[in-house]
Scaffold this motif. Structure first.
Motif, mmCIF file in Angstrom:
data_model
loop_
_atom_site.group_PDB
_atom_site.id
_atom_site.type_symbol
_atom_site.label_atom_id
_atom_site.label_comp_id
_atom_site.label_asym_id
_atom_site.label_seq_id
_atom_site.Cartn_x
_atom_site.Cartn_y
_atom_site.Cartn_z
ATOM 1 N N GLY A 123 51.307 -45.539 86.808
ATOM 2 C CA GLY A 123 50.801 -44.205 87.123
ATOM 3 C C GLY A 123 51.917 -43.181 87.090
ATOM 4 O O GLY A 123 53.095 -43.527 86.900
ATOM 5 N N ALA A 124 51.534 -41.916 87.288
ATOM 6 C CA ALA A 124 52.532 -40.834 87.229
ATOM 7 C C ALA A 124 51.994 -39.615 87.968
ATOM 8 O O ALA A 124 51.742 -38.572 87.372
ATOM 9 N N ILE A 125 51.824 -39.749 89.297
ATOM 10 C CA ILE A 125 51.138 -38.691 90.041
ATOM 11 C C ILE A 125 51.914 -37.374 90.060
ATOM 12 O O ILE A 125 51.329 -36.314 90.234
ATOM 13 N N ALA A 126 53.248 -37.428 89.866
ATOM 14 C CA ALA A 126 54.036 -36.194 89.865
ATOM 15 C C ALA A 126 54.151 -35.587 88.475
ATOM 16 O O ALA A 126 54.777 -34.542 88.305
ATOM 17 N N GLY A 127 53.541 -36.245 87.482
ATOM 18 C CA GLY A 127 53.552 -35.718 86.128
ATOM 19 C C GLY A 127 53.840 -36.785 85.103
ATOM 20 O O GLY A 127 54.777 -37.580 85.275
ATOM 21 N N PRO A 128 53.045 -36.837 84.022
ATOM 22 C CA PRO A 128 53.178 -37.910 83.027
ATOM 23 C C PRO A 128 54.252 -37.667 81.974
ATOM 24 O O PRO A 128 54.638 -38.596 81.266
ATOM 25 N N ILE A 129 54.733 -36.438 81.856
ATOM 26 C CA ILE A 129 55.729 -36.120 80.845
ATOM 27 C C ILE A 129 57.100 -36.142 81.512
ATOM 28 O O ILE A 129 57.371 -35.367 82.431
ATOM 29 N N VAL A 130 57.977 -37.053 81.055
ATOM 30 C CA VAL A 130 59.276 -37.238 81.694
ATOM 31 C C VAL A 130 60.396 -37.122 80.664
ATOM 32 O O VAL A 130 60.176 -37.213 79.455
ATOM 33 N N GLU A 131 61.617 -36.938 81.182
ATOM 34 C CA GLU A 131 62.794 -36.844 80.326
ATOM 35 C C GLU A 131 63.471 -38.218 80.263
ATOM 36 O O GLU A 131 63.833 -38.782 81.297
ATOM 37 N N LEU A 132 63.603 -38.740 79.071
ATOM 38 C CA LEU A 132 64.208 -40.054 78.879
ATOM 39 C C LEU A 132 65.481 -39.924 78.047
ATOM 40 O O LEU A 132 65.435 -39.489 76.896
ATOM 41 N N ASN B 249 41.365 -38.357 89.402
ATOM 42 C CA ASN B 249 41.923 -38.068 88.079
ATOM 43 C C ASN B 249 40.850 -38.053 86.999
ATOM 44 O O ASN B 249 40.854 -37.197 86.105
ATOM 45 N N THR B 250 39.926 -39.023 87.066
ATOM 46 C CA THR B 250 38.874 -39.101 86.059
ATOM 47 C C THR B 250 37.945 -37.894 86.154
ATOM 48 O O THR B 250 37.569 -37.299 85.136
ATOM 49 N N ARG B 251 37.565 -37.537 87.381
ATOM 50 C CA ARG B 251 36.688 -36.371 87.550
ATOM 51 C C ARG B 251 37.351 -35.094 87.046
ATOM 52 O O ARG B 251 36.693 -34.222 86.462
ATOM 53 N N LEU B 252 38.664 -34.979 87.250
ATOM 54 C CA LEU B 252 39.383 -33.770 86.853
ATOM 55 C C LEU B 252 39.794 -33.773 85.385
ATOM 56 O O LEU B 252 40.263 -32.763 84.874
ATOM 57 N N GLY B 253 39.659 -34.903 84.703
ATOM 58 C CA GLY B 253 40.093 -34.981 83.314
ATOM 59 C C GLY B 253 41.595 -35.107 83.165
ATOM 60 O O GLY B 253 42.155 -34.781 82.116
ATOM 61 N N TRP B 254 42.282 -35.634 84.216
ATOM 62 C CA TRP B 254 43.744 -35.706 84.196
ATOM 63 C C TRP B 254 44.262 -36.660 83.124
ATOM 64 O O TRP B 254 45.391 -36.510 82.646
ATOM 65 N N TYR B 255 43.456 -37.632 82.723
ATOM 66 C CA TYR B 255 43.916 -38.585 81.718
ATOM 67 C C TYR B 255 43.924 -37.995 80.307
ATOM 68 O O TYR B 255 44.361 -38.644 79.361
ATOM 69 N N SER B 256 43.468 -36.763 80.172
ATOM 70 C CA SER B 256 43.518 -36.094 78.874
ATOM 71 C C SER B 256 44.963 -35.946 78.405
ATOM 72 O O SER B 256 45.864 -35.649 79.190
ATOM 73 N N SER B 257 45.176 -36.131 77.109
ATOM 74 C CA SER B 257 46.520 -35.985 76.554
ATOM 75 C C SER B 257 47.023 -34.551 76.638
ATOM 76 O O SER B 257 48.220 -34.297 76.494
ATOM 77 N N SER B 258 46.120 -33.602 76.906
ATOM 78 C CA SER B 258 46.520 -32.205 77.010
ATOM 79 C C SER B 258 47.073 -31.838 78.382
ATOM 80 O O SER B 258 47.607 -30.752 78.577
ATOM 81 N N VAL B 259 46.946 -32.753 79.363
ATOM 82 C CA VAL B 259 47.415 -32.481 80.722
ATOM 83 C C VAL B 259 48.851 -32.973 80.867
ATOM 84 O O VAL B 259 49.158 -34.127 80.574
ATOM 85 N N HIS B 260 49.727 -32.083 81.336
ATOM 86 C CA HIS B 260 51.137 -32.415 81.488
ATOM 87 C C HIS B 260 51.584 -32.396 82.945
ATOM 88 O O HIS B 260 52.669 -32.862 83.264
ATOM 89 N N GLY B 261 50.786 -31.812 83.832
ATOM 90 C CA GLY B 261 51.200 -31.624 85.214
ATOM 91 C C GLY B 261 50.829 -32.783 86.121
ATOM 92 O O GLY B 261 50.261 -33.789 85.702
ATOM 93 N N SER B 262 51.161 -32.621 87.405
ATOM 94 C CA SER B 262 50.875 -33.641 88.405
ATOM 95 C C SER B 262 49.384 -33.680 88.717
ATOM 96 O O SER B 262 48.628 -32.774 88.351
#
Length: 360
Positions: A283-292, A54-67
């Motif tokens: 964590g949220a490997i399937a995606g960090p943006i969820v419906e609450l 995740n760190t190498r890919l930049g997944w922790y960026s707030s701009s990333v919404h996917g898994s």
């Protein structure tokens, strides 16, 4: 190992920037010099985690919404400037959050009794003490274990005496520490029912064991093809990833949900919780943006618990569980350190149960 006998350089995997596998460069780098309060550990085994990818890919960026898998398949994307845990990632650096090793040198102010001890390193460091939630992580905020040697504060080194192999011990730090911390924060008690999403992964398989150790009833979700390997960990009920959980379990059927998957399954998890239930995640490997649906939360007095900073008792407790035979490792496969790209590619296929471990 005396300072005079130390070689000057070591082999390490240096992550040179955000992007694909080409950013993982195997090279010679200087062995780190010790500062006050530090020890030098010869790495015997280093686990592979989502975190490094995740760190190498930049997944922790707030701009990333996917898994995490979506991100790993999008190497055409531009590197994310805010791709670090709390700030811009300071490339180049050495990743590696898990470490089993042996202490080979200590700073002048450190007890020499640590010398030659086989140890586990606590990767989550509460830099301002346990009264603050501020934390930094080995292999994310400073150089980690994807190398022949790593330096670390002596306070983060825990000798362990057991008959496990080095590779088996290398499965423990991040996954089991994260899991034990979540169960502590959620206050899982004997007799309660806990639902574990992603039960075949490193954290998930650890959670099944650690929850059973507490006397809980464990419902585990994993791909059907992995059930034969997850079942021996102690799950009372095994369900497939495509199972209709509301039909299988019913609303308000579980006390605690441990969910590092996230994504589209999140709303169902809240419906499964009893009144006063607890949802915990790291964590949220399937995606960090969820419906609450806020009504599912407040009308049932549900507690949502996010966890990153580890409590003080987590790591010494894990060492005790190991030494007393209360948990066991789930080692899926080992790779030479130089085969890190192969290991990460296979890791992302998600066909394994447990942890991959690199051997320098």
């Amino acid at each position: 190992m005396s300072p005079s006998s130390m070689k000057a350089s070591m082999t390490a995997i240096v992550t040179t920037g955000s992007g694909g596998y080409d950013q993982l460069v195997c090279k010679q780098v200087p062995i780190p010099d010790l500062c006050n309060g530090e020890v030098l550990v010869k790495v015997l085994a280093a686990g592979v985690n989502n975190t490094e990818i995740n760190t190498r890919l930049g997944w922790y960026s707030s701009s990333v919404h996917g898994s995490t898998n979506d991100t790993s398949n999008s190497e055409k994307d531009q590197p994310k400037a805010d791709g670090g845990w709390n700030k811009q990632t300071a490339f180049p650096f050495i990743q590696g959050t898990d470490c089993c090793g042996v202490v080979v040198n200590v700073a002048d102010d450190v007890d020499t009794g640590l010398m030659d001890k086989r140890v586990l390193i606590r990767p989550c460091i509460r830099e301002h003490g346990f009264g603050s939630l501020d934390n930094i992580w080995m292999g994310s905020d400073f150089d980690g274990a994807f190398a022949e040697y790593v330096k670390i504060r002596a306070t983060e080194v825990f000798p362990v005496v057991c008959n496990w192999s080095d590779a088996e011990l290398g499965t423990i730090p991040c996954a089991y520490g994260t899991s034990e911390n979540m169960l502590n924060r959620a206050n899982l008690r004997a007799g309660e029912t806990v639902l574990v999403a992603g039960a075949s992964g490193g954290v998930g398989s650890a959670t099944v064991q650690l929850a059973k150790r507490r006397g809980a009833k464990v419902i585990a979700i994993a791909g059907e093809e992995k059930h034969d390997k997850v079942a021996p960990l102690g799950a009372d009920i095994l369900l497939g990833r495509s199972a209709n959980l509301l039909v299988e379990l019913g609303e308000q059927s579980v006390d605690v949900v441990v969910d590092n998957v996230g994504g589209s399954g999140f709303p169902t998890m809240l419906k499964l919780l009893k009144r006063g239930g607890r949802f915990v995640s790291s964590g949220a490997i399937a995606g960090p943006i969820v419906e609450l649906d806020m009504r599912d939360m407040y009308l049932k007095d549900i507690t949502l618990i996010g966890t990153t900073a580890w409590e003080k008792t987590v790591f010494p407790d894990l060492v005790r569980y190991i030494e007393q035979g209360e948990i066991h490792p789930v080692l899926a496969k080992t790779f030479p350190l130089s085969s890190i790209a192969e290991a990460q590619k296979e890791f992302l296929e998600k066909k394994h149960v447990g942890k991959f471990v690199l051997i320098p």
